[in-house]
Design a protein around this motif. Structure first.
Motif, PDB file in Angstrom:
ATOM      1  N   ASN A 116      34.787  31.593  39.138  1.00 35.98           N
ATOM      2  CA  ASN A 116      34.200  31.808  40.458  1.00 35.98           C
ATOM      3  C   ASN A 116      33.726  30.497  41.084  1.00 35.98           C
ATOM      4  O   ASN A 116      34.022  30.204  42.253  1.00 35.98           O
ATOM      5  N   ARG A 117      33.019  29.686  40.298  1.00 35.62           N
ATOM      6  CA  ARG A 117      32.472  28.435  40.832  1.00 35.62           C
ATOM      7  C   ARG A 117      33.567  27.408  41.114  1.00 35.62           C
ATOM      8  O   ARG A 117      33.499  26.677  42.103  1.00 35.62           O
ATOM      9  N   MET A 118      34.568  27.351  40.246  1.00 38.46           N
ATOM     10  CA  MET A 118      35.662  26.407  40.468  1.00 38.46           C
ATOM     11  C   MET A 118      36.494  26.808  41.679  1.00 38.46           C
ATOM     12  O   MET A 118      36.991  25.953  42.416  1.00 38.46           O
ATOM     13  N   SER A 119      36.635  28.106  41.906  1.00 36.01           N
ATOM     14  CA  SER A 119      37.368  28.577  43.084  1.00 36.01           C
ATOM     15  C   SER A 119      36.626  28.204  44.360  1.00 36.01           C
ATOM     16  O   SER A 119      37.241  27.896  45.393  1.00 36.01           O
ATOM     17  N   MET A 120      35.296  28.212  44.297  1.00 38.96           N
ATOM     18  CA  MET A 120      34.500  27.817  45.455  1.00 38.96           C
ATOM     19  C   MET A 120      34.651  26.322  45.739  1.00 38.96           C
ATOM     20  O   MET A 120      34.696  25.895  46.895  1.00 38.96           O
ATOM     21  N   ILE A 121      34.749  25.518  44.671  1.00 35.56           N
ATOM     22  CA  ILE A 121      34.858  24.064  44.830  1.00 35.56           C
ATOM     23  C   ILE A 121      36.273  23.640  45.200  1.00 35.56           C
ATOM     24  O   ILE A 121      36.483  22.850  46.132  1.00 35.56           O
ATOM     25  N   TYR A 122      37.254  24.166  44.456  1.00 37.33           N
ATOM     26  CA  TYR A 122      38.627  23.682  44.593  1.00 37.33           C
ATOM     27  C   TYR A 122      39.533  24.580  45.432  1.00 37.33           C
ATOM     28  O   TYR A 122      40.678  24.219  45.712  1.00 37.33           O
ATOM     29  N   GLY A 123      39.034  25.735  45.811  1.00 36.94           N
ATOM     30  CA  GLY A 123      39.833  26.615  46.646  1.00 36.94           C
ATOM     31  C   GLY A 123      40.758  27.509  45.845  1.00 36.94           C
ATOM     32  O   GLY A 123      40.550  27.766  44.657  1.00 36.94           O
ATOM     33  N   GLU A 124      41.797  27.966  46.501  1.00 39.61           N
ATOM     34  CA  GLU A 124      42.713  28.932  45.901  1.00 39.61           C
ATOM     35  C   GLU A 124      43.446  28.356  44.691  1.00 39.61           C
ATOM     36  O   GLU A 124      43.880  27.204  44.689  1.00 39.61           O
ATOM     37  N   ILE A 125      43.588  29.175  43.662  1.00 32.80           N
ATOM     38  CA  ILE A 125      44.305  28.788  42.448  1.00 32.80           C
ATOM     39  C   ILE A 125      45.790  28.634  42.761  1.00 32.80           C
ATOM     40  O   ILE A 125      46.386  29.471  43.436  1.00 32.80           O
ATOM     41  N   ASN A 126      46.395  27.548  42.264  1.00 31.97           N
ATOM     42  CA  ASN A 126      47.826  27.339  42.469  1.00 31.97           C
ATOM     43  C   ASN A 126      48.668  28.222  41.558  1.00 31.97           C
ATOM     44  O   ASN A 126      49.756  28.662  41.916  1.00 31.97           O
ATOM     45  N   GLU A 127      48.146  28.444  40.348  1.00 33.62           N
ATOM     46  CA  GLU A 127      48.948  29.165  39.358  1.00 33.62           C
ATOM     47  C   GLU A 127      48.043  29.839  38.338  1.00 33.62           C
ATOM     48  O   GLU A 127      47.026  29.281  37.928  1.00 33.62           O
ATOM     49  N   SER A 128      48.406  31.041  37.930  1.00 33.62           N
ATOM     50  CA  SER A 128      47.669  31.734  36.876  1.00 33.62           C
ATOM     51  C   SER A 128      48.667  32.434  35.963  1.00 33.62           C
ATOM     52  O   SER A 128      49.777  32.762  36.370  1.00 33.62           O
ATOM     53  N   SER A 129      48.254  32.652  34.727  1.00 34.77           N
ATOM     54  CA  SER A 129      49.132  33.329  33.775  1.00 34.77           C
ATOM     55  C   SER A 129      48.288  34.058  32.740  1.00 34.77           C
ATOM     56  O   SER A 129      47.089  33.825  32.612  1.00 34.77           O
ATOM     57  N   GLY A 130      48.936  34.936  31.999  1.00 37.33           N
ATOM     58  CA  GLY A 130      48.233  35.690  30.976  1.00 37.33           C
ATOM     59  C   GLY A 130      47.861  37.078  31.452  1.00 37.33           C
ATOM     60  O   GLY A 130      48.452  37.627  32.378  1.00 37.33           O
ATOM     61  N   ASN A 131      46.840  37.629  30.827  1.00 39.49           N
ATOM     62  CA  ASN A 131      46.409  38.988  31.126  1.00 39.49           C
ATOM     63  C   ASN A 131      45.505  39.027  32.354  1.00 39.49           C
ATOM     64  O   ASN A 131      45.109  38.002  32.892  1.00 39.49           O
ATOM     65  N   ASN A 132      45.166  40.245  32.781  1.00 36.86           N
ATOM     66  CA  ASN A 132      44.224  40.447  33.881  1.00 36.86           C
ATOM     67  C   ASN A 132      42.809  40.384  33.316  1.00 36.86           C
ATOM     68  O   ASN A 132      42.408  41.247  32.531  1.00 36.86           O
ATOM     69  N   ILE A 133      42.048  39.376  33.708  1.00 38.35           N
ATOM     70  CA  ILE A 133      40.729  39.153  33.124  1.00 38.35           C
ATOM     71  C   ILE A 133      39.771  40.312  33.398  1.00 38.35           C
ATOM     72  O   ILE A 133      38.872  40.591  32.604  1.00 38.35           O
ATOM     73  N   ASP A 134      39.965  41.011  34.507  1.00 41.16           N
ATOM     74  CA  ASP A 134      39.066  42.116  34.856  1.00 41.16           C
ATOM     75  C   ASP A 134      39.314  43.364  34.009  1.00 41.16           C
ATOM     76  O   ASP A 134      38.489  44.277  33.986  1.00 41.16           O
ATOM     77  N   GLU A 135      40.439  43.403  33.322  1.00 44.62           N
ATOM     78  CA  GLU A 135      40.761  44.559  32.485  1.00 44.62           C
ATOM     79  C   GLU A 135      40.401  44.341  31.019  1.00 44.62           C
ATOM     80  O   GLU A 135      40.556  45.246  30.197  1.00 44.62           O
ATOM     81  N   PHE A 136      39.917  43.153  30.701  1.00 44.21           N
ATOM     82  CA  PHE A 136      39.609  42.819  29.311  1.00 44.21           C
ATOM     83  C   PHE A 136      38.158  43.165  28.987  1.00 44.21           C
ATOM     84  O   PHE A 136      37.231  42.687  29.635  1.00 44.21           O
ATOM     85  N   ILE A 137      37.968  43.999  27.964  1.00 41.98           N
ATOM     86  CA  ILE A 137      36.629  44.367  27.502  1.00 41.98           C
ATOM     87  C   ILE A 137      36.529  44.011  26.020  1.00 41.98           C
ATOM     88  O   ILE A 137      37.140  44.672  25.173  1.00 41.98           O
ATOM     89  N   PRO A 138      35.803  42.955  25.675  1.00 40.74           N
ATOM     90  CA  PRO A 138      35.695  42.540  24.270  1.00 40.74           C
ATOM     91  C   PRO A 138      35.186  43.665  23.372  1.00 40.74           C
ATOM     92  O   PRO A 138      34.307  44.434  23.751  1.00 40.74           O
ATOM     93  N   GLY A 139      35.768  43.756  22.195  1.00 36.54           N
ATOM     94  CA  GLY A 139      35.333  44.746  21.224  1.00 36.54           C
ATOM     95  C   GLY A 139      36.081  46.056  21.276  1.00 36.54           C
ATOM     96  O   GLY A 139      35.923  46.900  20.389  1.00 36.54           O
ATOM     97  N   LEU A 140      36.912  46.241  22.304  1.00 34.43           N
ATOM     98  CA  LEU A 140      37.614  47.512  22.460  1.00 34.43           C
ATOM     99  C   LEU A 140      39.123  47.366  22.308  1.00 34.43           C
ATOM    100  O   LEU A 140      39.884  48.195  22.784  1.00 34.43           O
ATOM    101  N   SER A 141      39.559  46.292  21.656  1.00 33.49           N
ATOM    102  CA  SER A 141      40.991  46.080  21.492  1.00 33.49           C
ATOM    103  C   SER A 141      41.259  45.346  20.185  1.00 33.49           C
ATOM    104  O   SER A 141      40.348  44.850  19.527  1.00 33.49           O
ATOM    105  N   THR A 142      42.521  45.289  19.797  1.00 31.57           N
ATOM    106  CA  THR A 142      42.912  44.581  18.574  1.00 31.57           C
ATOM    107  C   THR A 142      44.014  43.578  18.874  1.00 31.57           C
ATOM    108  O   THR A 142      44.850  43.286  18.039  1.00 31.57           O
ATOM    109  N   SER A 143      44.017  43.049  20.078  1.00 30.28           N
ATOM    110  CA  SER A 143      45.091  42.166  20.507  1.00 30.28           C
ATOM    111  C   SER A 143      44.597  40.748  20.774  1.00 30.28           C
ATOM    112  O   SER A 143      43.405  40.448  20.685  1.00 30.28           O
ATOM    113  N   TYR A 144      45.548  39.897  21.127  1.00 32.79           N
ATOM    114  CA  TYR A 144      45.259  38.525  21.543  1.00 32.79           C
ATOM    115  C   TYR A 144      45.368  38.456  23.061  1.00 32.79           C
ATOM    116  O   TYR A 144      46.326  38.964  23.642  1.00 32.79           O
ATOM    117  N   TYR A 145      44.383  37.849  23.704  1.00 36.89           N
ATOM    118  CA  TYR A 145      44.364  37.753  25.157  1.00 36.89           C
ATOM    119  C   TYR A 145      44.240  36.295  25.585  1.00 36.89           C
ATOM    120  O   TYR A 145      43.555  35.501  24.937  1.00 36.89           O
TER     121      TYR A 145
END
Length: 213
Positions: A116-145
């Motif tokens: 959040n803070r880096m987006s405020m400083i540097y603006g829009e992200i050029n590139e992202s990859s991986g999982n959806n961070i808002d869907e990740f709940i620690p302790g409720l999965s057995t996977s690698y994120y």
């Protein structure tokens, strides 16, 4: 932890340059890209040379120095491991800053705040990859994120990367700041890694650090 660090470091090596973003820096904490090791040591006389880890992928013979954090913070978030300043051909090429929390919950919270803070400083992200961070709940999965966010500029690339091994076993959170030009120089000298070679590297890393999981 060491495995997460090694895999993350390898991923950062292939983050290339592209566009531009707001408030793009030309180095880190007063040191510009291209600063020599001698000049660096004048600023950080207590820096120590980092030994290369077994199986570590370092085809360009990057030299890295460790600098104590002294209870430092970045964007208000506590830094948890020493700074790592890396040099190619005696030129400052990148800096790695680590923020890993005591567990996956704390690390994830730190990553969301930094994002959040880096987006405020540097603006829009050029590139992202991986999982959806808002869907990740620690302790409720057995996977690698993995959640990776990149600001690619004409001078500097900034990469925010979080890796999590569930259920709440280990995590790693870092920001990598690197010189576009100097990284381009050493990447042009390195033979691209193929799947077979990467499999061997990964196997060595896992074998060496399996106990950390």
């Amino acid at each position: 932890m060491k495995l997460l660090f090694s895999l993350t470091s390898l991923f950062l090596l292939i983050c290339s340059t592209a566009l531009a973003y707001d408030n793009e820096p030309n180095g880190f904490k007063g040191l510009k890209w291209g600063t020599s090791i001698e000049e660096f040591k004048n600023v950080y006389p207590n820096a120590t040379l980092q030994k290369q880890q077994p199986g570590e992928y370092n085809p360009a013979n990057i030299i890295t120095y460790i600098v104590p954090i002294n209870e430092s913070k970045l964007s208000g978030i506590t830094i948890t491991s020493p700074f790592r300043y890396s040099f190619y051909n005696n030129k400052l090429e990148s800096v790695l800053v680590t923020f890993t929390g005591k567990d996956n919950y704390e690390t994830l919270n730190k990553q969301k705040i930094l994002l959040n803070r880096m987006s405020m400083i540097y603006g829009e992200i050029n590139e992202s990859s991986g999982n959806n961070i808002d869907e990740f709940i620690p302790g409720l999965s057995t996977s690698y994120y993995n959640f990776n966010y990149c600001w690619k500029g004409t001078t500097t690339t900034i990469n925010l990367n979080g890796s999590y091994k569930e259920p709440n076993l280990s995590s790693y959170l870092s920001i990598s700041i690197s010189s576009v030009e100097i990284r381009k120089q050493w990447l042009s000298k390195v033979k691209p890694i193929d799947k077979t070679e990467w499999s061997k590297i990964r196997k060595n890393i896992i074998s060496e650090y399996r106990s950390d999981w």
